[in-house]
Scaffold this active site. Structure first.
Site, mmCIF file in Angstrom:
data_model
loop_
_atom_site.group_PDB
_atom_site.id
_atom_site.type_symbol
_atom_site.label_atom_id
_atom_site.label_comp_id
_atom_site.label_asym_id
_atom_site.label_seq_id
_atom_site.Cartn_x
_atom_site.Cartn_y
_atom_site.Cartn_z
ATOM 1 C CB VAL A 1 40.369 38.546 43.916
ATOM 2 C CG1 VAL A 1 39.704 39.683 43.173
ATOM 3 C CG2 VAL A 1 39.321 37.582 44.463
ATOM 4 C CG ASP A 2 41.559 32.745 43.264
ATOM 5 O OD1 ASP A 2 41.873 33.197 42.143
ATOM 6 O OD2 ASP A 2 40.734 31.833 43.422
ATOM 7 C CG ASP A 3 47.757 33.292 44.876
ATOM 8 O OD1 ASP A 3 47.888 34.455 44.444
ATOM 9 O OD2 ASP A 3 48.021 32.957 46.030
#
Ligand code: 6R9
Length: 768
Positions: free
Chosen positions: A637-639
């Site tokens: 869910v992060d980059d």
């Protein structure tokens, strides 16, 4: 009985609803003779089940009919069983079935969530954890009495001195103070001793520790536990002689040759901290890691052959040294193994004084070497991994907890038995190769297969050739490999026997149900359970994983938490959500294998992992829990993008792109990729006046290859005269993701953009 690939006949009946890609829109189909037979067999014994392949063309799913199969006392399990909705249809075709409590297991259930694949009875009977009941008993103790649970296990290892009063101490809450995790503090041990000497002394001196399969088929090498110990001691003595001491860093840049685990174990023996850098990383990435951890020695080899390609590793190291010297770190010793089959030493560039041939010096040292006894909380290794910023994070693992955790997770998740031959296809350059090529298996005295080459060389049957050659019983790999072999076709698999296989494993990214089924049905002949292990560089070992003899599996779900692990799913405000839900995956309290800090940057450790949801460790992954309690990982869910199981930060790729003189700006997002799981999609703005051309495109891709490594090369460059930004200048990646995946009708609100017209421009340039 109908053959598995027989076309659907007019006597087929439909049972339940269709599930999964293999069954597209229609339903699961059984021919009438199968239903009759199933019910007759099932009626004969209360525990009987009957299974065969689905009769739909091109479908290889095994369907199992059972009768009266309920797990009393186990609420969660009982609800896995459903009566067939359309029993009336069955009845009319299969004859009288009055009073028969028939259930269809596995296939004909309403949704993907309900699809259950049971371990067969023979497997469960012999398994270390043979039932959900046993799992629950052990799990309960592990979370109610973690100190007791883990100290009982830890006591089976060799400790020079037992740990102090408390088995563990932790602070998981940034609001209370600094994050701190300690396990077995005060305990004095050595992981190399536990991997090697302990096995040699307990009668396994002549057991094969490593089978080595080189790139070219036709030959092999091996080391017994006592031979491995001797090789490790020689290198340990060499390193000591060169002044490497407890706590010093050693960088290892080697391919999958036996010298790689030897080097890791030699460092551990003398208390040095190894930092293995995946040999697919570029000179710049290697230099960056050298500058960060300042090693006393760098260990490499002159070259490696993967498939038909020779990669001159030593040349890459030379370039890295030039770079690191510019940044103030020069290396005095570069120990270089001559990997003769790839390149002769005569063709290797050499710097006298600094460069030393391994074969010229190491074998001269004694084959015994006293171990350096270390505290359980002394560092064991550093491993750099990608995060949301351009700078890789040096994940630091310590000794005692990591030792106990990797050994235990290996044993239970693969149902390890001393007669097993275990092959994990991961490279030691990643965490999987640390925990489950080297430490976990060797702590259990296992025989490990190590493969130097590429899985599709000389053809796509190579893996199964190796499985048959060494009689591999446990095969652990990544979904990306499963998908690429699946694409190559079944004929490469069925050409080989594979009958030695008993457990399969998957790691690195979510495995899509159709790849799961192919792995299960075709590779494992519907016989071998799959351990889909969810974990991370940071966690050191498995966190959510099937125990293959215990639970029925659901294709694509990592199932349940390992002993001692308390996963929680939280919403965006950090509130725990109970029951069936989706959200962010966190962990509630510490487990022995957890990383202790980010090397030299404890603040980043706290900010990245413990501040987003105070009170919890935040994994960076999204997750869903279904009504039966099964966990389904849904990706980062992060980059961070996960390409073929390799973690790559979007920021790292962006900073490589913008270092190109003609690139003004870049924004990178992940897109779905059939084989790699995710692909890299880069939006690039060129500097004023530079025309978009094929030449520039190629040189941008080359820049990323050179700066990070070939595995990080963008799959697509999308020319972007402008990027969608908010008025405050933040790039709206949500919109870029939609454009990249061509979900153009789902762009959402673009009115908050500083210049909404850039979206139209981007869409117009999509296929240029
Ligand atoms: C071991 C390893 C960690 C990330 C993790 C997650 C993904 C790994 C997975 C999985 C779904 C699995 N991941 N295993 N996702 N199911 N069985 O891969 O470590 O390189 O640090 O990557 O990989 O997204 O957060 P690492």
């Amino acid at each position: 009985m109908a053959s598995p690939r027989q076309p659907v006949s007019s006597s087929s009946v439909y049972v339940g609803k269709g599930v999964g890609a293999a069954h597209d829109a229609a339903a699961v189909i059984f021919d009438a003779s199968f239903v009759k037979r199933a019910l007759t067999v099932a009626r004969a014994s209360a525990s009987a089940s009957y299974s065969r392949f689905c009769c739909r063309p091109h479908c290889r799913r095994r369907l199992t009919f059972g009768i009266g199969m309920t797990f009393q006392n186990l609420k969660t399990t009982t609800c896995h069983f459903r009566h067939v909705e359309s029993m009336s249809t069955l009845r009319s075709l299969a004859g009288k079935v009055t009073g028969l409590n028939a259930v269809v297991l596995g296939e004909a259930l309403a949704s993907e969530d309900d699809e259950l694949v049971f371990p067969n009875d023979d497997f469960s009977r012999q398994a270390l954890v043979p039932s959900p009941k046993k799992y629950l008993e052990m799990y309960k103790r592990s979370v109610e009495d973690p100190a007791g649970f883990w100290s009982d296990i830890a006591s089976q290892f060799c400790w020079k001195q037992k740990w102090g009063q408390s088995v563990f101490s932790e602070n998981f809450d940034v609001r209370v103070g600094n994050i701190k995790i300690e396990w077995f503090k005060g305990g004095i041990t050595n992981i190399c001793y536990n991997c090697l000497d302990r096995n040699v002394e307990s009668g396994n001196a002549d057991k094969i520790a490593i089978y080595w399969e080189p790139n070219e088929p036709g030959s092999q090498d091996s080391l017994t536990y006592s031979q491995l110990l001797q090789r490790v001691c020689q290198l340990a003595n060499y390193l000591k002689d060169k002044g490497v001491k407890k706590g010093d860093a050693v960088v290892i840049y080697l391919p999958m040759i036996m010298e790689l685990p030897i080097a890791m174990l030699a460092c551990a023996r003398i208390g040095a901290v190894h930092s293995v850098v995946f040999a697919g990383f570029s000179a710049e990435s290697l230099a960056q890691r050298i500058v960060d951890c300042k090693p006393k020695v760098v260990i490499t080899c002159n070259a490696v052959k993967r498939g038909s390609k020779v990669i001159p590793l030593k040349d890459i190291v030379d370039v890295a040294f030039v770079e690191s010297t510019k940044n103030g770190i020069s290396i005095d010793i570069c120990l270089t193994y001559e990997n003769e089959s790839a390149m002769k030493r005569e063709s290797t560039k050499w710097q006298e004084g600094r460069d030393v041939w391994w074969q010229d010096v190491v074998p001269k040292y004694p084959t015994t070497c006293a171990v350096e006894w270390v505290d359980a909380e002394d560092p064991l290794f550093l491993l750099y991994t990608s995060g949301s910023t351009g700078k890789p994070k040096g994940v630091l693992h310590t000794t005692g907890g990591y030792m106990v955790y990797t050994a235990t997770t290996f044993k239970y998740a693969f149902d390890y038995k001393p007669s097993d031959i275990y092959w994990c296809t991961a490279d030691c350059g990643w965490i999987t190769g640390h925990s489950y090529v080297t430490y976990g298996p060797m702590l259990n005295g296992a025989t490990v297969v190590i493969f130097e080459g590429a899985p599709n060389y000389p053809d796509s049957g190579r893996c199964w050739d190796i499985v048959d050659k060494f009689k591999v019983t446990i095969f652990y790999t990544a979904p990306t490999l499963v998908r690429s072999l699946m694409r190559a076709g079944d004929e490469y698999v069925i050409r080989y026997s594979r009958k030695s296989l008993r457990v399969l494993g998957s790691v690195g990214e979510p495995i899509n149900p159709s790849a799961w089924r192919w792995f299960f049905n075709v590779v494992g002949d519907s016989r071998c359970p799959i351990s889909d292990t969810w974990w991370q560089t940071e966690t050191g070992g498995f966190m959510i994983t099937p125990l293959p003899g215990a639970w029925p599996q659901k294709p694509g779900s990592a199932t349940f938490p390992f002993f001692g692990v308390q996963p929680v799913i939280v919403d965006e405000k950090g509130a725990e959500i109970e029951g069936e839900c989706s959200g962010y995956l966190c962990v509630k309290s510490s487990w022995p294998g957890a990383f202790r800090t980010l090397y030299g940057d404890h603040e980043r450790y706290e900010t990245t992992y413990f501040k987003p949801f105070p009170g919890y460790y935040f994994s960076g992954d999204g997750c869903r829990r279904d009504k039966d309690g099964y966990y389904w990982l849904t990706g980062r869910v992060d980059d961070v993008i996960n390409v073929s199981g390799h973690r790559i930060g979007t920021a790292e790729v962006e900073s490589a792109l913008v270092s190109h003189p003609q690139c003004a700006e870049a924004a990178v997002v992940g897109i779905e990729h059939e084989v790699k799981g995710q692909g890299i999609y880069a939006f690039v703005t060129l500097v004023e006046g530079v025309p978009y051309s094929e030449e520039v495109r190629k040189s941008l891709i080359l820049t990323v290859r050179n700066q990070i490594g070939a595995f990080a090369a963008p799959d697509k460059i999308h020319w972007a005269p402008g990027l969608p930004k908010t008025r405050s200048g933040k790039i709206m990646r949500r919109i870029l993701r939609k454009i990249a995946s061509r979900q153009l009708d789902e762009l959402g609100d673009t009115s908050t953009l500083a210049d909404p017209s850039v979206v139209e421009q981007l869409i117009a340039l999509a296929d240029r």
